[in-house]
Design an enzyme around this catalytic site. Structure first.
Site, PDB file in Angstrom:
ATOM      1  CG  ASN A 210      -3.124  -1.427   0.341  1.00  0.00           C
ATOM      2  OD1 ASN A 210      -2.516  -0.554   0.153  1.00  0.00           O
ATOM      3  ND2 ASN A 210      -4.067  -1.757  -0.928  1.00  0.00           N
ATOM      4  CE  LYS A 289     -22.034   3.638  11.101  1.00  0.00           C
ATOM      5  NZ  LYS A 289     -22.418   3.169  12.465  1.00  0.00           N
ATOM      6  CG  ASP A 307      -3.625  -3.781 -14.129  1.00  0.00           C
ATOM      7  OD1 ASP A 307      -2.566  -2.241 -14.653  1.00  0.00           O
ATOM      8  OD2 ASP A 307      -3.508  -5.118 -13.871  1.00  0.00           O
ATOM      9  CB  ILE A 308      -3.568   1.913 -13.450  1.00  0.00           C
ATOM     10  CG1 ILE A 308      -5.060   2.369 -13.029  1.00  0.00           C
ATOM     11  CG2 ILE A 308      -3.204   3.545 -13.220  1.00  0.00           C
ATOM     12  CD1 ILE A 308      -4.350   3.044 -10.830  1.00  0.00           C
ATOM     13  CE  LYS A 338       2.338  -9.056 -10.812  1.00  0.00           C
ATOM     14  NZ  LYS A 338       2.863  -8.450  -9.608  1.00  0.00           N
ATOM     15  CE  LYS A 342      -0.311  -5.131 -13.894  1.00  0.00           C
ATOM     16  NZ  LYS A 342      -0.533  -5.055 -12.962  1.00  0.00           N
TER      17      LYS A 342
HETATM   18  O1  C5P Z   1      -1.054  -7.164 -10.748  1.00  0.00           O
HETATM   19  P1  C5P Z   1      -0.554  -6.503  -9.364  1.00  0.00           P
HETATM   20  O2  C5P Z   1      -1.294  -5.522  -8.978  1.00  0.00           O
HETATM   21  O3  C5P Z   1       0.501  -7.546  -8.891  1.00  0.00           O
HETATM   22  O4  C5P Z   1       0.679  -4.994 -10.471  1.00  0.00           O
HETATM   23  C1  C5P Z   1       1.036  -4.712  -9.123  1.00  0.00           C
HETATM   24  C2  C5P Z   1       1.201  -3.315 -10.598  1.00  0.00           C
HETATM   25  O5  C5P Z   1       0.665  -2.757 -11.118  1.00  0.00           O
HETATM   26  C3  C5P Z   1       1.983  -1.876  -9.401  1.00  0.00           C
HETATM   27  O6  C5P Z   1       2.976  -1.661 -10.099  1.00  0.00           O
HETATM   28  C4  C5P Z   1       1.651  -1.642  -9.534  1.00  0.00           C
HETATM   29  O7  C5P Z   1       1.442   0.154  -8.857  1.00  0.00           O
HETATM   30  C5  C5P Z   1      -0.196  -1.225 -10.854  1.00  0.00           C
HETATM   31  N1  C5P Z   1      -1.599  -2.155 -10.264  1.00  0.00           N
HETATM   32  C6  C5P Z   1      -2.101  -0.930 -11.371  1.00  0.00           C
HETATM   33  N2  C5P Z   1      -3.696  -0.937 -11.347  1.00  0.00           N
HETATM   34  C7  C5P Z   1      -3.966  -1.925 -11.017  1.00  0.00           C
HETATM   35  C8  C5P Z   1      -3.448  -2.699 -10.030  1.00  0.00           C
HETATM   36  C9  C5P Z   1      -1.781  -2.952 -10.186  1.00  0.00           C
HETATM   37  O8  C5P Z   1      -1.601  -0.233 -11.694  1.00  0.00           O
HETATM   38  N3  C5P Z   1      -5.536  -2.056 -10.676  1.00  0.00           N
END
Ligand code: C5P
Length: 402
Positions: A210, A289, A307-308, A338, A342
């Site tokens: 992105n 490739k 989701d980190i 969120k 989260k």
């Molecule tokens: O759910 P979304 O991607 O909109 O959430 C945004 C927040 O979650 C940001 O702080 C982003 O760095 C974190 N994030 C993450 N791991 C992911 C997706 C988003 O830590 N796979």
């Protein structure tokens, strides 16, 4: 512990028997996280060897004003600028006199003249020399000029006398020095920040990614370091130089970002997820490739990335966890969703549909969303905004830890 993390301390040692205690002082400052550079006067080297101080500080000791070799490494003006604080321990009567007279006749006095940093002196001398009216007048002049005068202690002296003139103990000096930095909002805290995009490979030459520039995360890392924190910046591929004094871990994929985020998380006080993590990655990475075929439509199979930030917030030794939310509508509603989904402490939300802010731009405008409050900060540069955010986050962290 670690209250001097990221602080650059210039330790000056002058000629006196208390110079032997400067070795222990160097060790304590290093242990508290400081980067220590030592400057010794020629007389100091009669009491303790530069090699001892070099071994303890991890840097060559600076000895002379006019030393071409030392100037080629870090010149005296650079050294003066480098220092966040100058501590002279022990400070002899002669050094104090030269300093009070504004002389620059050796490296240490020159550094005191050239530096804007706070200077602290730990006097150490025979009790009669300390009591002498000249010394007392010099000390008063330095105090008026803004120097900290730490000590001396009274007691038994190396020369057999008893009275004032003993250098304060290294533990006391290290404590006073750390207290000088306690005003910093994140003094002694460890902060992890994720920044930039992730890249999810399809084959050896292609990837999904992105437009994230990493500017916000890098600005936050700089502001956190300036606020006294020890910072690990976990960064995807960006065109930015990591700020100085930051431990920058370069990663590409979301899975690598997760691994780097979890490593050492037990010691992390604050986690800020500013990265634009790819939500999905290709199910498989082709070994070679991928060739163009005859089909008009090609389908990609993707699998959800971890989701980190949510994983961090689930950890048993969970740090104060701050996430970002880039939205195009219903900003506060989605941010709060969120926050709960989260399990975050704070969400920094920005409306990316507004031109000139958010992704890739130099400016941003955000709203800080907690469970019961939403505070909008005015639009400004990401650098200034990062400072304001770090101040706000530090306040919330403090009140949560209290
Ligand atoms: O759910 P979304 O991607 O909109 O959430 C945004 C927040 O979650 C940001 O702080 C982003 O760095 C974190 N994030 C993450 N791991 C992911 C997706 C988003 O830590 N796979």
């Amino acid at each position: 512990m670690h209250r001097l993390t990221n602080r650059q301390i210039l330790l000056g040692i002058t000629g006196g028997i208390a110079a032997y205690k400067s070795a222990e002082l160097t060790r304590l400052l290093k242990k508290a996280g400081a980067d220590v550079r030592v400057v010794m006067t020629p007389a100091a080297t009669e009491f303790i060897t530069p090699l001892t101080l070099q071994a303890l500080s991890g840097h060559p000791v600076h000895l002379q004003l006019l030393d071409p070799e030392a100037e080629a490494g870090m010149g005296h003006i650079e050294l003066a600028r480098w220092a966040d604080h100058i501590l002279i321990a022990p400070a002899s009567a002669d050094f104090i006199a030269r300093c009070a007279a504004g002389m620059g006749n050796d490296l240490l006095t020159t550094l005191c003249l050239a530096s804007d940093a706070q200077i602290s002196l730990a006097p150490a001398m025979n009790q009669a020399m300390w009591r002498d009216s000249h010394t007392q007048a010099n000390i008063e002049a330095l105090r008026v000029a803004g120097f900290n005068i730490w000590g001396p202690d009274a007691g038994e002296q190396a020369c057999g006398d008893t009275g004032p003139g003993r250098m304060l103990e290294p533990t006391d000096l290290a404590e006073r020095l750390a207290a000088e930095f306690d005003y910093l909002a994140l003094s002694g805290k460890t902060v992890f920040i994720t920044a930039g995009p992730t890249r999810e490979p399809l084959d050896p030459v292609r990837f999904i990614s992105n437009h994230s520039s990493g500017k916000m995360g890098y600005a936050l890392a700089q502001a956190a370091v300036d606020a006294g924190a020890k910072v690990k910046l976990i960064s995807g591929p960006v065109n930015l130089m990591p700020p100085e004094r930051v431990d920058c871990v370069q990663i590409e994929t979301a899975e690598q970002m997760l691994a780097a985020s979890m490593e050492g998380l037990e010691s992390c006080d604050l986690f800020i997820g500013a990265a634009a993590v790819a939500d999905y990655r290709p199910v498989a990475i082709a070994e070679h490739k991928i060739k163009k075929g005859n089909e008009e439509i090609m389908e990609l199979r993707l699998v959800k990335n971890p989701d980190i930030i949510a994983t961090v917030a689930k950890h048993t030794h969970r740090p104060f966890t701050v996430g970002f939310a880039a939205e195009t509508r219903d900003l506060i509603h989605y941010a709060r969703d969120k926050l709960t989904r989260k399990n975050l402490d704070l969400v920094i939300a920005n409306d990316v549909s507004v031109p000139g802010i958010g992704f890739n731009s130099n400016e941003n405008q955000v709203t800080l969303v907690t469970a019961d409050k939403a505070t909008t900060l005015p639009q400004t540069s990401k650098r200034l905004l990062a400072k304001q955010l770090i101040d706000q986050i530090a306040l919330q962290l403090k009140s949560k830890q209290a």
